[in-house]
Enzyme design. Structure first.
Site, short mmCIF file in Angstrom:
data_model
loop_
_atom_site.label_atom_id
_atom_site.label_comp_id
_atom_site.label_asym_id
_atom_site.label_seq_id
_atom_site.Cartn_x
_atom_site.Cartn_y
_atom_site.Cartn_z
CG ASP A 12 -0.37 0.05 2.52
OD1 ASP A 12 0.87 -0.04 2.61
OD2 ASP A 12 -1.13 0.17 3.52
CB SER A 13 4.60 1.67 -0.16
OG SER A 13 4.77 0.52 -0.97
CG ASP B 233 0.37 -4.02 2.17
OD1 ASP B 233 0.14 -4.68 3.20
OD2 ASP B 233 1.10 -3.01 2.15
CE LYS C 235 3.15 -5.60 4.02
NZ LYS C 235 2.54 -4.59 4.91
CD GLU D 171 0.77 -1.33 7.98
OE1 GLU D 171 0.48 -0.53 8.91
OE2 GLU D 171 1.18 -0.95 6.87
CD GLU E 15 8.10 -0.16 7.50
OE1 GLU E 15 7.17 -0.89 7.12
OE2 GLU E 15 8.28 0.99 7.07
O1 KIV Z 1 3.51 -1.07 1.69
C1 KIV Z 1 4.66 -1.51 1.63
O2 KIV Z 1 5.37 -1.35 0.63
C2 KIV Z 1 5.17 -2.25 2.77
C3 KIV Z 1 6.62 -2.60 2.78
C4 KIV Z 1 7.42 -1.40 3.04
C5 KIV Z 1 6.95 -3.70 3.70
O3 KIV Z 1 4.45 -2.52 3.68
#
Ligand code: KIV
Length: 262
Positions: free
Chosen positions: A46-47, A85, A115, A117, A180
């Site tokens: 989600d970056s 994510d 993934k 958090e 992280e």
């Molecule tokens: O969103 C993302 O790219 C991430 C990574 C930095 C692990 O969560």
């Protein structure tokens, strides 16, 4: 031809102390380059909110945007494992929503895993999603979706809490955990303690693998770059050189030349 990376591949790599290489990607051409370079794991992070959409945090990213980008990446990844994510508020509210949204990444987008958090606070969600046969990667330490609660993007140093979170997500069924923004000594201890692979970002050299945001390491992000990033290319400069040359040639009449005409 190389074979597809599976959960078994990752567990074996941890056992043999072979480092797992992970990167983010958000579209087909970059996913194909990353995959063809032998990277084991592609996270559609989600970056993308920050490095593709130009937002100042990951919070505005939606489920539909994540599904769209994961579809693009899955088309470009023949061997790497694709992980979708889960964006902010796609899993936090309740277990049913979390399971349904996680399922969309596999059903509609071609991901192998998701993934999310959080540590102990999301262990029930990890267990429910895993029970639905959806592999879950956890993410502890500096969790960008909690930026406001953490008071900024800050290194997390509470060793007891980090270790407890890591053990909880493993117990809940996570197949791997992203560490992280954690001091290297604490990550090393977590990596030693857990059976599942740890993937570090700003977490020192002793994790089972490393991940970076693709746009940061390729020099495609000219905003703030964290200390833990190493730049392996400078694509902004290269792209600008190409674009400027094109502009000059259009204006001078050098392009298009005879070979570009019908
Ligand atoms: O969103 C993302 O790219 C991430 C990574 C930095 C692990 O969560």
């Amino acid at each position: 031809m190389k074979s597809k990376v599976t959960l078994t591949t990752l567990y074996k790599m941890k056992e043999k102390r072979e480092k797992i290489v992970a990167l983010t990607a958000y579209d087909y051409p970059f996913a194909k380059m990353v995959d063809e370079s032998g990277v084991h794991m592609i996270l559609v992070g989600d970056s993308l909110g920050m490095v593709v959409q130009g937002e100042s945090s990951t919070l505005p990213v939606t489920m539909d945007e994540m599904i769209y980008h994961t579809q693009l990446v899955a088309r470009g990844a023949s061997n790497a494992m694709v992980i979708g994510d889960m964006p902010f508020m796609s899993y936090q509210a309740n277990i049913d929503t979390a399971v349904v949204n996680a399922g969309r990444f596999l059903k509609e987008a071609g991901a192998t895993a998701v993934k999310l958090e959080g540590g102990a606070s999301v262990s029930k969600l990890i267990a429910a999603i895993s029970r639905a046969s959806i592999p879950v990667q956890a993410h502890i330490g500096l969790t960008p979706q909690s930026v406001h609660q953490m008071g900024g993007f800050k290194v997390q140093r509470d060793e007891d809490r980090l270790l407890a979170d890591a053990l909880e997500v493993e117990k809940a069924g996570a197949f791997s955990v992203v560490l992280e923004g954690i001091p290297a000594k604490i990550s090393a201890k977590i990596t030693d303690t857990l059976k599942i692979p740890t993937i570090g970002i700003g977490a020192g050299p002793d994790c089972d693998g490393q991940i970076l945001v693709l746009h940061d390491m390729l020099g495609l992000n000219d905003r703030h770059i964290p200390k833990f990033v190493k730049k392996y290319a400078n694509l902004i400069d290269q792209a600008k050189d190409g674009i400027k040359t094109y502009a000059d040639e259009v204006q001078s009449g050098k392009f298009p030349a005879d070979e570009h005409c019908y």
